[in-house]
Design a protein around this motif. Sequence first.
Motif, short mmCIF file in Angstrom:
data_model
loop_
_atom_site.label_atom_id
_atom_site.label_comp_id
_atom_site.label_asym_id
_atom_site.label_seq_id
_atom_site.Cartn_x
_atom_site.Cartn_y
_atom_site.Cartn_z
N ASN A 75 0.81 -1.21 0.00
CA ASN A 75 0.00 0.00 0.00
C ASN A 75 0.85 1.27 0.00
OD1 ASN A 75 -2.35 -1.54 0.11
ND2 ASN A 75 -2.23 -1.66 2.34
N TRP A 76 2.15 1.13 -0.29
CA TRP A 76 3.07 2.27 -0.39
C TRP A 76 3.02 3.16 0.85
CZ3 TRP A 76 6.18 0.81 -3.90
CH2 TRP A 76 5.72 0.09 -4.99
N THR A 77 3.03 2.53 2.03
CA THR A 77 2.93 3.28 3.27
C THR A 77 4.22 4.01 3.62
OG1 THR A 77 3.64 1.41 4.62
CG2 THR A 77 1.26 1.65 4.23
N GLY A 78 5.36 3.48 3.21
CA GLY A 78 6.63 4.11 3.55
C GLY A 78 7.10 3.83 4.95
N ARG A 79 6.38 3.00 5.68
CA ARG A 79 6.79 2.64 7.04
C ARG A 79 7.99 1.71 6.99
NH1 ARG A 79 0.87 1.27 9.53
NH2 ARG A 79 0.09 3.40 9.47
N PRO A 80 8.72 1.60 8.13
CA PRO A 80 9.84 0.66 8.14
C PRO A 80 9.36 -0.75 7.82
CG PRO A 80 9.89 2.05 10.09
CD PRO A 80 8.58 2.32 9.40
N LEU A 81 10.16 -1.47 7.05
CA LEU A 81 9.86 -2.86 6.75
C LEU A 81 9.85 -3.65 8.05
CD1 LEU A 81 9.50 -4.80 4.30
CD2 LEU A 81 11.96 -5.23 4.48
N GLY A 82 8.84 -4.45 8.27
CA GLY A 82 8.73 -5.24 9.49
C GLY A 82 9.45 -6.58 9.36
N TYR A 83 9.66 -7.21 10.51
CA TYR A 83 10.37 -8.48 10.54
C TYR A 83 9.63 -9.55 9.74
CZ TYR A 83 13.04 -12.41 12.33
OH TYR A 83 13.84 -13.52 12.42
N SER A 84 8.31 -9.62 9.89
CA SER A 84 7.56 -10.65 9.16
C SER A 84 7.60 -10.39 7.66
CB SER A 84 6.12 -10.73 9.66
OG SER A 84 5.46 -9.50 9.48
N ALA A 85 7.58 -9.13 7.25
CA ALA A 85 7.69 -8.80 5.82
C ALA A 85 9.08 -9.18 5.31
CB ALA A 85 7.42 -7.33 5.58
N ALA A 86 10.11 -8.98 6.12
CA ALA A 86 11.47 -9.37 5.73
C ALA A 86 11.55 -10.89 5.59
CB ALA A 86 12.49 -8.87 6.75
N ALA A 88 9.05 -12.87 4.79
CA ALA A 88 8.31 -13.23 3.58
C ALA A 88 9.15 -12.93 2.34
CB ALA A 88 6.99 -12.46 3.53
N LEU A 89 9.84 -11.82 2.35
CA LEU A 89 10.71 -11.46 1.23
C LEU A 89 11.84 -12.46 1.10
CD1 LEU A 89 11.56 -9.51 -0.98
CD2 LEU A 89 12.70 -8.14 0.78
N ALA A 90 12.42 -12.86 2.21
CA ALA A 90 13.51 -13.84 2.18
C ALA A 90 13.01 -15.19 1.67
CB ALA A 90 14.12 -14.00 3.56
N ALA A 91 11.81 -15.58 2.09
CA ALA A 91 11.24 -16.85 1.63
C ALA A 91 11.01 -16.80 0.13
CB ALA A 91 9.94 -17.13 2.37
N HIS A 92 10.61 -15.64 -0.35
CA HIS A 92 10.35 -15.47 -1.79
C HIS A 92 11.64 -15.46 -2.60
CE1 HIS A 92 8.45 -14.11 -5.46
NE2 HIS A 92 9.27 -13.08 -5.51
N THR A 93 12.71 -14.89 -2.03
CA THR A 93 13.93 -14.72 -2.81
C THR A 93 14.97 -15.80 -2.58
OG1 THR A 93 14.90 -13.27 -1.13
CG2 THR A 93 13.70 -12.23 -2.95
N SER A 94 15.10 -16.26 -1.32
CA SER A 94 16.22 -17.17 -1.07
C SER A 94 16.01 -18.15 0.08
CB SER A 94 17.48 -16.36 -0.79
OG SER A 94 17.32 -15.63 0.42
N GLY A 95 14.85 -18.21 0.65
CA GLY A 95 14.64 -19.10 1.78
C GLY A 95 14.34 -18.33 3.05
N ARG A 96 14.14 -19.04 4.13
CA ARG A 96 13.76 -18.41 5.40
C ARG A 96 14.91 -17.59 5.97
NH1 ARG A 96 9.17 -18.39 7.60
NH2 ARG A 96 10.02 -18.51 9.68
N ILE A 97 14.54 -16.54 6.67
CA ILE A 97 15.52 -15.70 7.35
C ILE A 97 15.15 -15.63 8.82
CG2 ILE A 97 14.29 -13.54 6.91
CD1 ILE A 97 17.03 -12.22 6.56
N SER A 98 16.13 -15.65 9.66
CA SER A 98 15.92 -15.53 11.09
C SER A 98 17.16 -14.91 11.68
CB SER A 98 15.68 -16.90 11.72
OG SER A 98 16.87 -17.68 11.64
N ASN A 99 17.09 -14.52 12.95
CA ASN A 99 18.29 -14.00 13.60
C ASN A 99 19.39 -15.05 13.55
OD1 ASN A 99 17.65 -11.38 14.22
ND2 ASN A 99 16.69 -11.92 16.16
N HIS A 100 19.02 -16.33 13.69
CA HIS A 100 20.02 -17.39 13.66
C HIS A 100 20.68 -17.50 12.29
CE1 HIS A 100 22.13 -21.08 14.45
NE2 HIS A 100 21.57 -21.60 13.37
N SER A 101 19.86 -17.49 11.23
CA SER A 101 20.45 -17.63 9.89
C SER A 101 21.30 -16.42 9.53
CB SER A 101 19.37 -17.85 8.83
OG SER A 101 18.52 -16.74 8.72
N VAL A 102 20.89 -15.24 9.97
CA VAL A 102 21.70 -14.05 9.73
C VAL A 102 22.97 -14.12 10.56
CG1 VAL A 102 21.81 -11.55 9.94
CG2 VAL A 102 19.76 -12.63 9.01
N ALA A 103 22.86 -14.59 11.80
CA ALA A 103 24.05 -14.73 12.64
C ALA A 103 25.04 -15.69 12.00
CB ALA A 103 23.67 -15.20 14.03
#
Length: 123
Positions: A75-86, A88-103
């Motif tokens: 909806n083009w809100t311009g708000r900061p991207l949320g963790y759940s949206a990140a 979903a984006l990771a699942a769409h592009t390259s798999g699940r993302i979590s603090n553990h996977s980023v660590a």
Amino acid sequence: MFEFLKHTGVRIGEALGIYVEDLTLTPGDEHVRIHGKGGRIRTLLLDEAQLVNLLRRFLRQTGYTHGPLFRAVKNWTGRPLGYSAAQALAAHTSGRISNHSVATSRSSVTGEICSGGAHRSPS
């Protein structure tokens, strides 16, 4: 966003909290202020030319001059991207993302992760 995570090793929550105003991309003085746990602020030098160039190009293409660096586009809100949206984006592009996977990627170089243009402004 994922390239930023890969190159800097910051936590996902820290990356999602970065504002354009936290970035300094002046040649020879490239750095970002990271707002960490407990309200701590630290400065992270951006010493990889590839990442600095990517950030400059991203800001130029999006036209962002202030506000969240990584933004929700729903909806083009311009708000900061949320963790759940990140996630979903990771699942769409390259798999699940979590603090553990980023660590894990913080301690080892991973393959190229594409952001998929999920945070571009409408034309």
